[in-house]
Scaffold this motif. Structure first.
Motif, PDB file in Angstrom:
ATOM      1  N   LYS A 101       0.829  -1.210   0.000  1.00  0.00           N
ATOM      2  CA  LYS A 101       0.000   0.000   0.000  1.00  0.00           C
ATOM      3  C   LYS A 101       0.864   1.261   0.000  1.00  0.00           C
ATOM      4  CE  LYS A 101      -4.084  -1.972   2.209  1.00  0.00           C
ATOM      5  NZ  LYS A 101      -4.926  -2.007   3.426  1.00  0.00           N
ATOM      6  N   THR A 105       1.072   4.081  -3.029  1.00  0.00           N
ATOM      7  CA  THR A 105       0.853   5.508  -2.759  1.00  0.00           C
ATOM      8  C   THR A 105       1.998   6.341  -3.318  1.00  0.00           C
ATOM      9  OG1 THR A 105      -0.434   5.018  -0.782  1.00  0.00           O
ATOM     10  CG2 THR A 105       0.517   7.223  -0.942  1.00  0.00           C
ATOM     11  N   SER A 108       2.052   6.225  -7.225  1.00  0.00           N
ATOM     12  CA  SER A 108       0.907   6.910  -7.832  1.00  0.00           C
ATOM     13  C   SER A 108       1.170   8.400  -7.993  1.00  0.00           C
ATOM     14  CB  SER A 108      -0.357   6.690  -6.994  1.00  0.00           C
ATOM     15  OG  SER A 108      -0.740   5.336  -7.057  1.00  0.00           O
ATOM     16  N   LYS A 113       2.563   8.864 -14.521  1.00  0.00           N
ATOM     17  CA  LYS A 113       1.463   7.945 -14.185  1.00  0.00           C
ATOM     18  C   LYS A 113       1.609   6.549 -14.812  1.00  0.00           C
ATOM     19  CE  LYS A 113      -0.612  11.098 -11.826  1.00  0.00           C
ATOM     20  NZ  LYS A 113      -0.175  11.204 -10.469  1.00  0.00           N
ATOM     21  N   SER A 129      -9.033  -6.163  -4.437  1.00  0.00           N
ATOM     22  CA  SER A 129      -9.688  -5.286  -5.406  1.00  0.00           C
ATOM     23  C   SER A 129      -9.820  -3.860  -4.887  1.00  0.00           C
ATOM     24  CB  SER A 129     -11.059  -5.842  -5.806  1.00  0.00           C
ATOM     25  OG  SER A 129     -11.891  -5.966  -4.669  1.00  0.00           O
ATOM     26  N   GLU A 132      -7.232  -1.570  -6.285  1.00  0.00           N
ATOM     27  CA  GLU A 132      -7.224  -1.235  -7.701  1.00  0.00           C
ATOM     28  C   GLU A 132      -7.730   0.187  -7.919  1.00  0.00           C
ATOM     29  OE1 GLU A 132      -7.474  -5.104 -10.364  1.00  0.00           O
ATOM     30  OE2 GLU A 132      -9.340  -4.779  -9.268  1.00  0.00           O
ATOM     31  N   ALA A 133      -7.128   0.836  -8.898  1.00  0.00           N
ATOM     32  CA  ALA A 133      -7.490   2.204  -9.252  1.00  0.00           C
ATOM     33  C   ALA A 133      -7.211   2.370 -10.743  1.00  0.00           C
ATOM     34  CB  ALA A 133      -6.666   3.194  -8.426  1.00  0.00           C
ATOM     35  N   GLU A 134      -7.339   3.582 -11.224  1.00  0.00           N
ATOM     36  CA  GLU A 134      -7.114   3.836 -12.650  1.00  0.00           C
ATOM     37  C   GLU A 134      -5.731   3.371 -13.090  1.00  0.00           C
ATOM     38  OE1 GLU A 134      -6.896   7.599 -15.702  1.00  0.00           O
ATOM     39  OE2 GLU A 134      -8.099   7.785 -13.882  1.00  0.00           O
ATOM     40  N   ASN A 135      -4.738   3.535 -12.218  1.00  0.00           N
ATOM     41  CA  ASN A 135      -3.376   3.161 -12.613  1.00  0.00           C
ATOM     42  C   ASN A 135      -2.825   1.987 -11.794  1.00  0.00           C
ATOM     43  OD1 ASN A 135      -3.120   4.695 -10.210  1.00  0.00           O
ATOM     44  ND2 ASN A 135      -1.000   5.210 -10.727  1.00  0.00           N
TER      45      ASN A 135
END
Length: 161
Positions: A101, A105, A108, A113, A129, A132-135
């Protein structure tokens, strides 16, 4: 534990032999895409990560494989020099989750990106899950990775059409 280390050494040797004997010829790197892979700090498991790294090479990507147990500050030096499109992280054990994590961070915040892929035994055993994010994507196994490669190839074909 000694049996696990022996099995790892045997698998590592076989993977190295397959690559050096040319059984898996790399595709021409026409995409100019770059990927960088490493195991988070204190994570010693690396065979799966090495296999994923080889899979990217086989797909024509330029790859840097940094191995297991790399502190985040050292990884950032290579990441900023290489500027990969994909950063692959691996962790096998659940107590590495907080490290994963933290790394997500930090990565990101990179200005270009890159896509952050998280894999390893932990990715298959637990529902990640929520990370999960856009990237950020969670890769559960090599079949999941192959599906991602196929989708990427379709996206690239659509861009050039």
């Amino acid at each position: 534990m000694a049996d696990e280390h022996l099995a790892t050494a045997v698998c590592d040797f076989i993977l190295s032999q397959i690559k050096s004997e040319g059984f898996l010829p790399a595709k021409n790197n026409q995409l100019k895409r770059k990927a960088l892979f490493f195991g988070v700090e204190e994570e010693q498991h690396y065979i799966g990560l090495k296999m994923v790294s080889d899979a990217f090479k086989d797909q024509g990507w330029s790859v840097r494989y940094l191995g297991p147990s790399l502190p985040i500050e050292h990884s950032l030096v290579q990441i900023n020099k290489f500027r990969p499109d994909v950063i692959g992280l691996s962790a096998a054990l659940s107590y590495r989750l907080s490290t994963i994590k933290d790394v997500i961070t930090r990565f990101s915040r990179l200005e270009w990106k890159p896509l952050i892929m998280v894999g390893g035994r932990m990715a298959k055993k637990f529902d990640l899950s929520g990370m999960e994010a856009e990237n950020v994507i969670i890769v559960k196994d090599l079949n999941h990775l192959n599906t991602w490669f196929q989708q990427g190839r379709e996206d690239i074909m659509n861009e050039t059409s």
